[in-house]
Design a protein around this motif. Structure first.
Motif, mmCIF file in Angstrom:
data_model
loop_
_atom_site.group_PDB
_atom_site.id
_atom_site.type_symbol
_atom_site.label_atom_id
_atom_site.label_comp_id
_atom_site.label_asym_id
_atom_site.label_seq_id
_atom_site.Cartn_x
_atom_site.Cartn_y
_atom_site.Cartn_z
ATOM 1 N N ASP A 15 0.322 -4.493 5.844
ATOM 2 C CA ASP A 15 -0.263 -5.036 4.613
ATOM 3 C C ASP A 15 -0.306 -6.558 4.663
ATOM 4 O O ASP A 15 -1.295 -7.179 4.279
ATOM 5 N N LEU A 16 0.774 -7.161 5.137
ATOM 6 C CA LEU A 16 0.818 -8.623 5.259
ATOM 7 C C LEU A 16 -0.215 -9.113 6.268
ATOM 8 O O LEU A 16 -0.916 -10.099 6.022
ATOM 9 N N LEU A 17 -0.345 -8.430 7.393
ATOM 10 C CA LEU A 17 -1.347 -8.811 8.391
ATOM 11 C C LEU A 17 -2.763 -8.677 7.830
ATOM 12 O O LEU A 17 -3.645 -9.485 8.156
ATOM 13 N N GLU A 18 -2.986 -7.696 6.979
ATOM 14 C CA GLU A 18 -4.302 -7.536 6.356
ATOM 15 C C GLU A 18 -4.630 -8.735 5.463
ATOM 16 O O GLU A 18 -5.753 -9.256 5.487
ATOM 17 N N VAL A 19 -3.651 -9.193 4.689
ATOM 18 C CA VAL A 19 -3.860 -10.375 3.842
ATOM 19 C C VAL A 19 -4.153 -11.595 4.717
ATOM 20 O O VAL A 19 -5.070 -12.376 4.431
ATOM 21 N N ILE A 20 -3.393 -11.757 5.794
ATOM 22 C CA ILE A 20 -3.618 -12.877 6.714
ATOM 23 C C ILE A 20 -5.040 -12.816 7.275
ATOM 24 O O ILE A 20 -5.756 -13.828 7.312
ATOM 25 N N SER B 278 0.799 -1.226 0.000
ATOM 26 C CA SER B 278 0.000 0.000 0.000
ATOM 27 C C SER B 278 0.830 1.274 0.000
ATOM 28 O O SER B 278 0.342 2.321 -0.378
ATOM 29 N N GLY B 279 2.068 1.213 0.409
ATOM 30 C CA GLY B 279 2.893 2.408 0.482
ATOM 31 C C GLY B 279 3.499 2.822 -0.839
ATOM 32 O O GLY B 279 4.189 3.832 -0.921
ATOM 33 N N ILE B 280 3.216 2.080 -1.897
ATOM 34 C CA ILE B 280 3.819 2.353 -3.196
ATOM 35 C C ILE B 280 2.711 2.680 -4.182
ATOM 36 O O ILE B 280 1.803 1.877 -4.408
ATOM 37 N N ASP B 281 2.785 3.864 -4.785
ATOM 38 C CA ASP B 281 1.737 4.296 -5.699
ATOM 39 C C ASP B 281 2.114 4.126 -7.172
ATOM 40 O O ASP B 281 1.491 4.705 -8.034
ATOM 41 N N ALA C 219 2.685 -1.889 -10.100
ATOM 42 C CA ALA C 219 3.446 -2.125 -8.870
ATOM 43 C C ALA C 219 4.496 -3.202 -9.109
ATOM 44 O O ALA C 219 4.242 -4.180 -9.808
ATOM 45 N N ALA C 220 5.668 -3.006 -8.540
ATOM 46 C CA ALA C 220 6.748 -3.980 -8.697
ATOM 47 C C ALA C 220 6.923 -4.845 -7.452
ATOM 48 O O ALA C 220 7.455 -5.947 -7.530
ATOM 49 N N LEU C 221 6.487 -4.362 -6.306
ATOM 50 C CA LEU C 221 6.581 -5.127 -5.063
ATOM 51 C C LEU C 221 5.181 -5.597 -4.688
ATOM 52 O O LEU C 221 4.291 -4.787 -4.454
ATOM 53 N N LEU C 222 5.020 -6.901 -4.638
ATOM 54 C CA LEU C 222 3.697 -7.489 -4.447
ATOM 55 C C LEU C 222 3.705 -8.524 -3.331
ATOM 56 O O LEU C 222 4.732 -9.131 -3.046
ATOM 57 N N ILE C 223 2.539 -8.755 -2.756
ATOM 58 C CA ILE C 223 2.345 -9.819 -1.776
ATOM 59 C C ILE C 223 1.602 -10.950 -2.476
ATOM 60 O O ILE C 223 0.562 -10.719 -3.103
ATOM 61 N N ASP C 224 2.127 -12.150 -2.385
ATOM 62 C CA ASP C 224 1.434 -13.320 -2.905
ATOM 63 C C ASP C 224 0.374 -13.702 -1.877
ATOM 64 O O ASP C 224 0.680 -14.275 -0.834
ATOM 65 N N THR C 225 -0.869 -13.355 -2.148
ATOM 66 C CA THR C 225 -1.941 -13.575 -1.180
ATOM 67 C C THR C 225 -2.258 -15.054 -0.974
ATOM 68 O O THR C 225 -2.959 -15.403 -0.028
ATOM 69 N N GLN C 226 -1.723 -15.917 -1.848
ATOM 70 C CA GLN C 226 -1.950 -17.351 -1.702
ATOM 71 C C GLN C 226 -0.756 -18.078 -1.078
ATOM 72 O O GLN C 226 -0.759 -19.311 -0.989
#
Length: 94
Positions: free
Chosen positions: A75-80, A8-11, A15-22
Motif C-alpha cells: 500500500d505504501l509503495l502504491e502511494v509512492i 487496503s487490508g482493513i475493511d 478506517a483507523a489506520l491510514l497512510i498520509d499520502t502527503q
C-alpha cells in the motif's frame, strides 16, 4: 489523491489506520521498506531451518500474520508510485 488513504487490508468503516499520502517520499519509502524487510527476514529464517513441523493450522495463521505487514508495504509503495507519476506528469507538462 485523498490526503489520508486507508490500508487496503482493513475493511472497517471508518478506517483507523491510514497512510498520509502527503508525507515525504523518503518517510513513505522507509515505512514500506521496514514492513517488507520484516516479512522477508522471517521467511528467510524459516526457509533455512532444518526441521519445521507442517501443522496446516499454524501455517495458515502464520501466513495471515505475514500478509499484514507485506500488504501494508505494498500500500505504501502504491502511494509512492502515484506521487512519483504525478511529479513526472507535472514535469512533462511544464
Amino acid at each position: 489523491m485523498n490526503r489520508y488513504a486507508p490500508l487496503s487490508g482493513i475493511d472497517a468503516i471508518p478506517a483507523a489506520l491510514l497512510i498520509d499520502t502527503q508525507a515525504p517520499l523518503d518517510v513513505l519509502q522507509t515505512m514500506a521498506d521496514y514492513r517488507i524487510r520484516t516479512v522477508t527476514q522471517v521467511l528467510e529464517n524459516i526457509a533455512f531451518r532444518a526441521e519445521i513441523g507442517c501443522d496446516t493450522v499454524v501455517l495458515a495463521d502464520f501466513s495471515r500474520l505475514l500478509a499484514i505487514p507485506l500488504r501494508d508495504g505494498c500500500d505504501l509503495l502504491e502511494v509512492i508510485g502515484k506521487r512519483l507519476r504525478a511529479q513526472a506528469s507535472a514535469s512533462a507538462s511544464a
